[in-house]
Design a protein around this motif. Structure first.
Motif, PDB file in Angstrom:
ATOM      1  N   GLU A 150       0.684  -1.142   0.203  1.00 35.76           N
ATOM      2  CA  GLU A 150      -0.040   0.340   0.280  1.00 35.76           C
ATOM      3  C   GLU A 150       0.633   1.332  -0.599  1.00 35.76           C
ATOM      4  OE1 GLU A 150      -2.982  -0.011   2.999  1.00 35.76           O
ATOM      5  OE2 GLU A 150      -4.292  -1.901   2.693  1.00 35.76           O
ATOM      6  N   GLN A 151       2.085   1.569   0.373  1.00 31.62           N
ATOM      7  CA  GLN A 151       2.903   2.592   0.940  1.00 31.62           C
ATOM      8  C   GLN A 151       3.085   2.985  -0.408  1.00 31.62           C
ATOM      9  OE1 GLN A 151       2.910   4.611   3.440  1.00 31.62           O
ATOM     10  NE2 GLN A 151       1.014   2.933   3.628  1.00 31.62           N
ATOM     11  N   THR A 152       3.448   1.974  -1.112  1.00 30.19           N
ATOM     12  CA  THR A 152       4.948   1.930  -2.471  1.00 30.19           C
ATOM     13  C   THR A 152       3.375   2.360  -3.209  1.00 30.19           C
ATOM     14  OG1 THR A 152       3.805  -0.710  -3.637  1.00 30.19           O
ATOM     15  CG2 THR A 152       5.558  -0.637  -2.452  1.00 30.19           C
ATOM     16  N   ALA A 153       2.186   3.080  -3.484  1.00 25.29           N
ATOM     17  CA  ALA A 153       2.017   3.727  -3.785  1.00 25.29           C
ATOM     18  C   ALA A 153       1.633   5.446  -3.874  1.00 25.29           C
ATOM     19  CB  ALA A 153      -0.321   3.409  -4.405  1.00 25.29           C
ATOM     20  N   ASP A 174       7.170 -11.528  -7.331  1.00 26.41           N
ATOM     21  CA  ASP A 174       4.943 -11.522  -8.054  1.00 26.41           C
ATOM     22  C   ASP A 174       4.461 -10.020  -7.944  1.00 26.41           C
ATOM     23  OD1 ASP A 174       6.050 -14.014  -7.905  1.00 26.41           O
ATOM     24  OD2 ASP A 174       5.248 -14.807  -6.566  1.00 26.41           O
ATOM     25  N   HIS A 175       5.136  -9.067  -6.516  1.00 27.96           N
ATOM     26  CA  HIS A 175       4.042  -7.812  -6.525  1.00 27.96           C
ATOM     27  C   HIS A 175       5.015  -6.897  -7.650  1.00 27.96           C
ATOM     28  CE1 HIS A 175       2.017 -10.071  -3.361  1.00 27.96           C
ATOM     29  NE2 HIS A 175       2.769 -10.324  -3.359  1.00 27.96           N
ATOM     30  N   LEU A 176       5.731  -6.878  -8.077  1.00 29.46           N
ATOM     31  CA  LEU A 176       6.907  -5.677  -8.818  1.00 29.46           C
ATOM     32  C   LEU A 176       5.906  -5.341  -9.684  1.00 29.46           C
ATOM     33  CD1 LEU A 176       9.148  -4.829  -9.089  1.00 29.46           C
ATOM     34  CD2 LEU A 176      10.181  -6.506 -10.504  1.00 29.46           C
ATOM     35  N   SER A 177       5.385  -6.555 -10.598  1.00 30.51           N
ATOM     36  CA  SER A 177       4.275  -5.410 -11.434  1.00 30.51           C
ATOM     37  C   SER A 177       2.660  -4.154 -11.079  1.00 30.51           C
ATOM     38  CB  SER A 177       3.465  -6.920 -12.245  1.00 30.51           C
ATOM     39  OG  SER A 177       4.522  -7.130 -13.267  1.00 30.51           O
ATOM     40  N   ARG A 178       2.510  -5.100  -9.945  1.00 28.40           N
ATOM     41  CA  ARG A 178       1.795  -3.885  -9.682  1.00 28.40           C
ATOM     42  C   ARG A 178       2.277  -2.932  -8.637  1.00 28.40           C
ATOM     43  NH1 ARG A 178      -1.247  -5.450  -3.758  1.00 28.40           N
ATOM     44  NH2 ARG A 178      -1.356  -2.986  -2.692  1.00 28.40           N
ATOM     45  N   LEU A 209      11.375  -5.167 -15.931  1.00 24.72           N
ATOM     46  CA  LEU A 209      11.949  -3.194 -15.980  1.00 24.72           C
ATOM     47  C   LEU A 209      11.750  -3.124 -16.687  1.00 24.72           C
ATOM     48  CD1 LEU A 209      14.849  -4.333 -12.941  1.00 24.72           C
ATOM     49  CD2 LEU A 209      12.999  -2.504 -13.146  1.00 24.72           C
ATOM     50  N   ASN A 210      12.553  -3.930 -18.042  1.00 26.06           N
ATOM     51  CA  ASN A 210      12.136  -3.889 -19.879  1.00 26.06           C
ATOM     52  C   ASN A 210      10.969  -3.341 -19.838  1.00 26.06           C
ATOM     53  OD1 ASN A 210      14.353  -5.305 -20.170  1.00 26.06           O
ATOM     54  ND2 ASN A 210      13.726  -7.018 -20.962  1.00 26.06           N
ATOM     55  N   LYS A 211       9.456  -4.073 -19.157  1.00 27.38           N
ATOM     56  CA  LYS A 211       8.761  -2.990 -19.786  1.00 27.38           C
ATOM     57  C   LYS A 211       8.747  -1.379 -19.163  1.00 27.38           C
ATOM     58  CE  LYS A 211       3.741  -2.984 -19.075  1.00 27.38           C
ATOM     59  NZ  LYS A 211       2.050  -3.876 -18.826  1.00 27.38           N
ATOM     60  N   LEU A 212       9.251  -1.178 -18.258  1.00 30.89           N
ATOM     61  CA  LEU A 212       9.259  -0.031 -17.493  1.00 30.89           C
ATOM     62  C   LEU A 212       9.983   0.621 -17.823  1.00 30.89           C
ATOM     63  CD1 LEU A 212       8.057   1.915 -15.333  1.00 30.89           C
ATOM     64  CD2 LEU A 212      10.414   0.638 -13.811  1.00 30.89           C
ATOM     65  N   ALA A 213      11.447   0.387 -18.059  1.00 31.56           N
ATOM     66  CA  ALA A 213      12.148   1.446 -19.498  1.00 31.56           C
ATOM     67  C   ALA A 213      11.148   2.164 -20.901  1.00 31.56           C
ATOM     68  CB  ALA A 213      13.301   0.302 -19.345  1.00 31.56           C
ATOM     69  N   LEU A 214      10.824   1.019 -21.449  1.00 31.90           N
ATOM     70  CA  LEU A 214      10.157   1.432 -22.613  1.00 31.90           C
ATOM     71  C   LEU A 214       9.172   2.274 -22.147  1.00 31.90           C
ATOM     72  CD1 LEU A 214      10.780  -1.960 -23.925  1.00 31.90           C
ATOM     73  CD2 LEU A 214      12.296  -0.180 -24.608  1.00 31.90           C
ATOM     74  N   GLU A 215       8.617   2.259 -21.226  1.00 35.60           N
ATOM     75  CA  GLU A 215       7.163   2.581 -21.453  1.00 35.60           C
ATOM     76  C   GLU A 215       6.485   4.736 -21.208  1.00 35.60           C
ATOM     77  OE1 GLU A 215       4.811   1.426 -18.352  1.00 35.60           O
ATOM     78  OE2 GLU A 215       4.042   0.003 -18.971  1.00 35.60           O
ATOM     79  N   PRO A 216       6.059   5.235 -22.142  1.00 35.42           N
ATOM     80  CA  PRO A 216       6.533   6.350 -21.615  1.00 35.42           C
ATOM     81  C   PRO A 216       6.131   6.945 -20.216  1.00 35.42           C
ATOM     82  CG  PRO A 216       4.535   6.031 -22.945  1.00 35.42           C
ATOM     83  CD  PRO A 216       5.424   4.963 -22.622  1.00 35.42           C
ATOM     84  N   GLY A 217       6.816   8.182 -19.165  1.00 37.17           N
ATOM     85  CA  GLY A 217       6.187   8.289 -18.226  1.00 37.17           C
ATOM     86  C   GLY A 217       7.272   9.035 -17.539  1.00 37.17           C
ATOM     87  N   MET A 218       7.847   9.710 -16.674  1.00 36.84           N
ATOM     88  CA  MET A 218       8.632  10.394 -15.186  1.00 36.84           C
ATOM     89  C   MET A 218       9.840   9.275 -15.854  1.00 36.84           C
ATOM     90  SD  MET A 218       7.357  12.378 -13.868  1.00 36.84           S
ATOM     91  CE  MET A 218       9.256  12.952 -12.845  1.00 36.84           C
TER      92      MET A 218
END
Length: 357
Positions: A150-153, A174-178, A209-218
């Protein structure tokens, strides 16, 4: 006329005297109130100090005891002890390991401070919340993991980092995607600290992490993902990183080339060679560093030219890369010392630095 003046002056004087007496009385009341408040605070501090000493003995006794703690073997908590216990437990957990950690957590469960932790996470200040998520990282039950997740959000970036570190320390891959689902849109700005946390999840985290690196965002979050992929060093990250090697964002491009250099897959060779000719200083510097890590002999002529680059760090990384390539590169550096200009100066400086090491 004078009698009238005298009467008014006497009245004014009496009013001043009365007001002075009232102010003096009020001052005495304030002083008395402050005195009582100070005495109450001293009494509270004294009580807290005694409780701290008592609870410290209890915690240390639990660690030294030959048996596991139980409700019958430890004293209960008084109202207000929770803050003291939290601080002492977190400080202890930083220096103990193994069974001692399990004993402290078991003692906290006996004291039933879970409700206090939950309430403080909702309404407490930043410092208390960070200490709580640090404590929860040492627990092993699902409820404490849910509180961490909860605190990661949370919107507070410092509490979020502490919670992310706690989840990583618990290896909750297992919770990294969330977790990373909201990172591109968070207020997180501390790239290096976030990268250090993400890499703790290890190789199982690479697809996310691959997906996170490729996604637009901060950009800071994407940079953290790229840093962590380079630190993990899995070849499963290469395809994603190659897509970023020509990104329009120069900082992303530079850090991607550095990550590819750390991984060492030869598919990155042409991108690194191209990066050595990039118009952006940081990209050239990181490309030179990557060429040295990968021992790219094909890059040696360009690295020799980069000894005279206008950017100091590019010159230094070029000299470093040539030195890492062994005798051929060292020979190039020695030859460069006989040339005029910044390239010769850098070759002399780097060789002198290595000779003194």
């Amino acid at each position: 006329m004078s009698a009238s003046h005298s009467a008014s002056e006497i009245g004014l004087l009496n009013a001043i005297i009365y007001m002075s007496l009232i102010l003096a009385a009020m001052s005495l009341c304030v002083i008395f109130f402050l005195f009582l408040k100070r005495r109450a605070q001293e009494k509270k501090w004294s009580h807290k100090a005694r409780r701290r000493e008592f609870l410290d003995r209890t915690l240390r006794g639990v660690l030294a005891a030959p048996m596991e703690p139980s409700a019958a073997s430890v004293p209960g908590l008084l109202k207000g002890d929770e803050d003291i216990v939290l601080d002492m437990a977190v400080d202890m957990l930083r220096v103990i390991r193994g069974k001692d950690v399990a004993r402290i957590i078991a003692l906290l469960e006996i004291w039933n401070i879970r409700e206090y932790l939950r309430a403080t996470l909702m309404r407490g200040g930043r410092g208390r919340r960070i200490r709580i998520v640090t404590l929860l990282a040492h627990c092993q039950d699902s409820e404490s993991l849910d509180l961490l997740l909860e605190q990661t959000a949370t919107e507070d970036p410092y509490v979020q980092l502490a919670a992310l570190r706690g989840v990583a320390d618990r290896k909750a891959v297992d919770h990294l995607s969330r977790i990373v689902g909201h990172l591109p849109y968070s207020r997180q700005r501390n790239t290096l600290m976030l990268a250090d946390i993400l890499q703790r999840f290890g190789e199982p985290a690479v697809p996310v992490l691959n997906k996170l690196a490729l996604e637009p965002g901060m950009p800071q979050v994407r940079l953290a993902a790229i840093h962590s992929l380079g630190a993990i060093g899995s070849i499963d990250a290469v395809d994603a990183l190659l897509k970023l090697a020509s990104d329009t964002d120069a900082e992303l491009r530079a850090q991607t080339l550095a990550a590819l250099g750390r991984i060492g897959d030869m598919r990155a060779q042409r991108h690194i060679l191209r990066g050595l000719e990039d118009p952006v200083d940081e990209v050239r510097a990181q490309s030179a560093w990557a060429a040295g890590l990968m021992n790219l002999r094909e890059a040696m002529p360009v690295l020799l030219a980069r000894l005279g680059d206008s950017h100091w760090w590019t010159r230094y990384r070029a000299a470093e890369a040539l030195f890492q390539m062994g005798p051929p590169g060292v020979a190039m550096l020695h030859a460069a010392t006989r040339t005029q200009g910044s390239g010769g100066e850098m070759a002399v400086q780097y060789l002198a630095e290595k000779a003194a090491a």
